[in-house]
Scaffold this motif. Structure first.
Motif, PDB file in Angstrom:
ATOM      1  N   ALA A   1     -14.437   5.640  -3.771  1.00 17.46           N
ATOM      2  CA  ALA A   1     -13.097   5.331  -4.274  1.00 17.46           C
ATOM      3  C   ALA A   1     -12.600   3.954  -3.845  1.00 17.46           C
ATOM      4  O   ALA A   1     -11.393   3.719  -3.803  1.00 17.46           O
ATOM      5  CB  ALA A   1     -12.109   6.413  -3.834  1.00 17.46           C
ATOM      6  N   GLY A   2     -13.510   3.056  -3.524  1.00 17.39           N
ATOM      7  CA  GLY A   2     -13.094   1.683  -3.273  1.00 17.39           C
ATOM      8  C   GLY A   2     -12.392   1.440  -1.959  1.00 17.39           C
ATOM      9  O   GLY A   2     -12.723   2.021  -0.932  1.00 17.39           O
ATOM     10  N   LEU A   3     -11.352   0.610  -2.018  1.00 18.64           N
ATOM     11  CA  LEU A   3     -10.709   0.067  -0.829  1.00 18.64           C
ATOM     12  C   LEU A   3      -9.210   0.357  -0.836  1.00 18.64           C
ATOM     13  O   LEU A   3      -8.553   0.253  -1.866  1.00 18.64           O
ATOM     14  CB  LEU A   3     -10.938  -1.446  -0.803  1.00 18.64           C
ATOM     15  CG  LEU A   3     -10.525  -2.248   0.420  1.00 18.64           C
ATOM     16  CD1 LEU A   3     -11.347  -1.840   1.640  1.00 18.64           C
ATOM     17  CD2 LEU A   3     -10.708  -3.737   0.145  1.00 18.64           C
ATOM     18  N   MET A   4      -8.693   0.726   0.354  1.00 15.89           N
ATOM     19  CA  MET A   4      -7.261   0.957   0.506  1.00 15.89           C
ATOM     20  C   MET A   4      -6.754   0.235   1.742  1.00 15.89           C
ATOM     21  O   MET A   4      -7.521  -0.095   2.650  1.00 15.89           O
ATOM     22  CB  MET A   4      -6.945   2.449   0.603  1.00 15.89           C
ATOM     23  CG  MET A   4      -7.212   3.234  -0.656  1.00 15.89           C
ATOM     24  SD  MET A   4      -6.368   4.831  -0.664  1.00 15.89           S
ATOM     25  CE  MET A   4      -4.661   4.350  -0.898  1.00 15.89           C
ATOM     26  N   LYS A   5      -5.436  -0.009   1.759  1.00 19.80           N
ATOM     27  CA  LYS A   5      -4.803  -0.669   2.899  1.00 19.80           C
ATOM     28  C   LYS A   5      -3.610   0.161   3.358  1.00 19.80           C
ATOM     29  O   LYS A   5      -2.839   0.670   2.539  1.00 19.80           O
ATOM     30  CB  LYS A   5      -4.350  -2.081   2.513  1.00 19.80           C
ATOM     31  CG  LYS A   5      -3.733  -2.856   3.675  1.00 19.80           C
ATOM     32  CD  LYS A   5      -3.411  -4.298   3.286  1.00 19.80           C
ATOM     33  CE  LYS A   5      -2.198  -4.383   2.376  1.00 19.80           C
ATOM     34  NZ  LYS A   5      -1.759  -5.781   2.154  1.00 19.80           N
ATOM     35  N   TYR A   6      -3.471   0.276   4.681  1.00 11.81           N
ATOM     36  CA  TYR A   6      -2.341   0.993   5.272  1.00 11.81           C
ATOM     37  C   TYR A   6      -1.605   0.026   6.194  1.00 11.81           C
ATOM     38  O   TYR A   6      -2.176  -0.507   7.150  1.00 11.81           O
ATOM     39  CB  TYR A   6      -2.850   2.208   6.054  1.00 11.81           C
ATOM     40  CG  TYR A   6      -1.771   3.016   6.717  1.00 11.81           C
ATOM     41  CD1 TYR A   6      -0.760   3.615   5.976  1.00 11.81           C
ATOM     42  CD2 TYR A   6      -1.766   3.198   8.089  1.00 11.81           C
ATOM     43  CE1 TYR A   6       0.230   4.372   6.585  1.00 11.81           C
ATOM     44  CE2 TYR A   6      -0.785   3.954   8.719  1.00 11.81           C
ATOM     45  CZ  TYR A   6       0.211   4.537   7.955  1.00 11.81           C
ATOM     46  OH  TYR A   6       1.187   5.287   8.568  1.00 11.81           O
ATOM     47  N   ASN A   7      -0.333  -0.228   5.921  1.00  6.19           N
ATOM     48  CA  ASN A   7       0.435  -1.206   6.700  1.00  6.19           C
ATOM     49  C   ASN A   7       1.235  -0.572   7.835  1.00  6.19           C
ATOM     50  O   ASN A   7       2.096  -1.215   8.430  1.00  6.19           O
ATOM     51  CB  ASN A   7       1.371  -1.995   5.783  1.00  6.19           C
ATOM     52  CG  ASN A   7       2.424  -1.127   5.118  1.00  6.19           C
ATOM     53  OD1 ASN A   7       2.564   0.069   5.420  1.00  6.19           O
ATOM     54  ND2 ASN A   7       3.179  -1.709   4.199  1.00  6.19           N
ATOM     55  N   GLY A   8       0.936   0.680   8.130  1.00  4.07           N
ATOM     56  CA  GLY A   8       1.655   1.390   9.184  1.00  4.07           C
ATOM     57  C   GLY A   8       2.738   2.287   8.636  1.00  4.07           C
ATOM     58  O   GLY A   8       3.240   3.165   9.339  1.00  4.07           O
ATOM     59  N   THR A   9       3.109   2.072   7.371  1.00  7.56           N
ATOM     60  CA  THR A   9       4.145   2.877   6.722  1.00  7.56           C
ATOM     61  C   THR A   9       3.666   3.461   5.401  1.00  7.56           C
ATOM     62  O   THR A   9       3.856   4.645   5.128  1.00  7.56           O
ATOM     63  CB  THR A   9       5.408   2.035   6.460  1.00  7.56           C
ATOM     64  OG1 THR A   9       5.858   1.465   7.690  1.00  7.56           O
ATOM     65  CG2 THR A   9       6.512   2.891   5.862  1.00  7.56           C
ATOM     66  N   ALA A  10       3.034   2.608   4.590  1.00  8.41           N
ATOM     67  CA  ALA A  10       2.639   3.039   3.249  1.00  8.41           C
ATOM     68  C   ALA A  10       1.180   2.675   2.972  1.00  8.41           C
ATOM     69  O   ALA A  10       0.644   1.705   3.508  1.00  8.41           O
ATOM     70  CB  ALA A  10       3.539   2.386   2.206  1.00  8.41           C
ATOM     71  N   TRP A  11       0.558   3.481   2.101  1.00  5.24           N
ATOM     72  CA  TRP A  11      -0.804   3.246   1.652  1.00  5.24           C
ATOM     73  C   TRP A  11      -0.772   2.546   0.291  1.00  5.24           C
ATOM     74  O   TRP A  11       0.105   2.788  -0.510  1.00  5.24           O
ATOM     75  CB  TRP A  11      -1.562   4.562   1.503  1.00  5.24           C
ATOM     76  CG  TRP A  11      -1.868   5.262   2.789  1.00  5.24           C
ATOM     77  CD1 TRP A  11      -1.049   6.107   3.468  1.00  5.24           C
ATOM     78  CD2 TRP A  11      -3.070   5.175   3.538  1.00  5.24           C
ATOM     79  NE1 TRP A  11      -1.659   6.558   4.611  1.00  5.24           N
ATOM     80  CE2 TRP A  11      -2.911   6.006   4.674  1.00  5.24           C
ATOM     81  CE3 TRP A  11      -4.267   4.474   3.361  1.00  5.24           C
ATOM     82  CZ2 TRP A  11      -3.916   6.150   5.623  1.00  5.24           C
ATOM     83  CZ3 TRP A  11      -5.274   4.625   4.315  1.00  5.24           C
ATOM     84  CH2 TRP A  11      -5.083   5.459   5.427  1.00  5.24           C
ATOM     85  N   SER A  12      -1.759   1.690   0.053  1.00  4.72           N
ATOM     86  CA  SER A  12      -1.860   1.050  -1.255  1.00  4.72           C
ATOM     87  C   SER A  12      -3.329   0.900  -1.632  1.00  4.72           C
ATOM     88  O   SER A  12      -4.157   0.523  -0.808  1.00  4.72           O
ATOM     89  CB  SER A  12      -1.168  -0.319  -1.250  1.00  4.72           C
ATOM     90  OG  SER A  12      -1.735  -1.170  -0.266  1.00  4.72           O
ATOM     91  N   GLN A  13      -3.616   1.224  -2.876  1.00  6.43           N
ATOM     92  CA  GLN A  13      -4.968   1.038  -3.398  1.00  6.43           C
ATOM     93  C   GLN A  13      -5.141  -0.436  -3.749  1.00  6.43           C
ATOM     94  O   GLN A  13      -4.291  -1.028  -4.411  1.00  6.43           O
ATOM     95  CB  GLN A  13      -5.174   1.890  -4.646  1.00  6.43           C
ATOM     96  CG  GLN A  13      -6.553   1.783  -5.260  1.00  6.43           C
ATOM     97  CD  GLN A  13      -7.567   2.699  -4.600  1.00  6.43           C
ATOM     98  OE1 GLN A  13      -7.258   3.839  -4.281  1.00  6.43           O
ATOM     99  NE2 GLN A  13      -8.776   2.210  -4.394  1.00  6.43           N
ATOM    100  N   ILE A  14      -6.225  -1.038  -3.293  1.00  5.38           N
ATOM    101  CA  ILE A  14      -6.478  -2.443  -3.582  1.00  5.38           C
ATOM    102  C   ILE A  14      -7.057  -2.542  -4.990  1.00  5.38           C
ATOM    103  O   ILE A  14      -8.204  -2.165  -5.244  1.00  5.38           O
ATOM    104  CB  ILE A  14      -7.436  -3.068  -2.560  1.00  5.38           C
ATOM    105  CG1 ILE A  14      -6.892  -2.861  -1.145  1.00  5.38           C
ATOM    106  CG2 ILE A  14      -7.619  -4.547  -2.843  1.00  5.38           C
ATOM    107  CD1 ILE A  14      -5.507  -3.406  -0.917  1.00  5.38           C
ATOM    108  N   ASP A  15      -6.231  -3.008  -5.893  1.00  4.89           N
ATOM    109  CA  ASP A  15      -6.621  -3.084  -7.296  1.00  4.89           C
ATOM    110  C   ASP A  15      -6.165  -4.419  -7.874  1.00  4.89           C
ATOM    111  O   ASP A  15      -5.484  -4.482  -8.885  1.00  4.89           O
ATOM    112  CB  ASP A  15      -6.019  -1.904  -8.072  1.00  4.89           C
ATOM    113  CG  ASP A  15      -6.623  -1.780  -9.458  1.00  4.89           C
ATOM    114  OD1 ASP A  15      -7.713  -2.331  -9.677  1.00  4.89           O
ATOM    115  OD2 ASP A  15      -6.002  -1.144 -10.323  1.00  4.89           O
TER     116      ASP A  15
END
Length: 212
Positions: A85-99
């Motif tokens: 499922a690729g790559l995701m980023k977590y900034n300490g509060t919210a998750w985001s799919q790298i797209d």
């Protein structure tokens, strides 16, 4: 370690292999040992009492639980790579799919490395390394570099800034002067044991450790 050293001193004293222990009332000595035992046992219990926070598809937007890679950047973000499922980023509060529309298509990830402000991703598609410099994405492949194959599996940087790449086709060294070296089992001069390198670690002494 403290208990082991204490036991060595107590056991050794009758044989005069170290300085004699000062005369201490038996009750005081046993009380001291019991206190040490309590501290020794209670300290690990404190560690085990800590709770774990588990991230799954339930409760957070992880699209896949087959997490293969995790890396931290200098901005406090956590990068998570999944094999399907690729790559995701977590900034300490919210998750985001790298797209990012300018990002090379990454369907799966086996390794993520953060070095000097640049994110390096080893995709499962065997189409080279993906690179994010904080602004734009690019691919490092055999077509636009001296990389000997497009099958990177894991990466690490040494103290001199050289990049080591474990691949399905040997160990690759990308030097800071932009020269490339490959280590293969077929090279009798290097005595390299196997060609599929699936893990790399550099020890505190600078030695390179590989798993196959």
């Amino acid at each position: 370690q403290f208990l082991a050293l204490m036991s060595m001193r107590i056991d050794s004293a009758p044989h005069n292999t170290c300085n004699p222990l000062p005369s201490t009332p038996m009750k005081t000595r046993y009380t001291f040992i019991l206190i040490c035992l309590f501290v020794f046992i209670a300290q690990p219990l404190t560690v085990f009492a800590q709770s774990w926070e588990v991230y799954t598809k339930t409760g957070c937007p992880l699209p896949d639980t087959s997490v293969a890679a995790v890396a931290f950047d200098t901005h406090g973000n956590t990068w998570v790579g999944m094999t399907e499922a690729g790559l995701m980023k977590y900034n300490g509060t919210a998750w985001s799919q790298i797209d990012d529309p300018n990002m090379p298509t990454i369907t799966g990830v086996t390794c993520i490395t953060w070095h000097n402000g640049t994110l390096w991703v080893s995709p499962t598609d065997q189409l080279g390394l993906a690179k994010f410099d904080g602004t734009s994405w690019s691919r490092i492949t055999t077509a636009n570099s001296g990389m000997p194959n497009n099958a990177p599996y894991c990466t690490v940087f040494d103290a001199h800034g050289n990049m080591w790449i474990g691949s399905h086709e040997g160990l690759i060294e990308w030097k800071t002067d932009n020269t490339w070296l490959t280590y293969l089992s077929s090279q009798s001069s290097t005595n390299f044991p196997a060609d599929f390198v699936n893990g790399i670690l550099i020890g505190a002494d600078g030695d390179l450790w590989l798993s196959f």
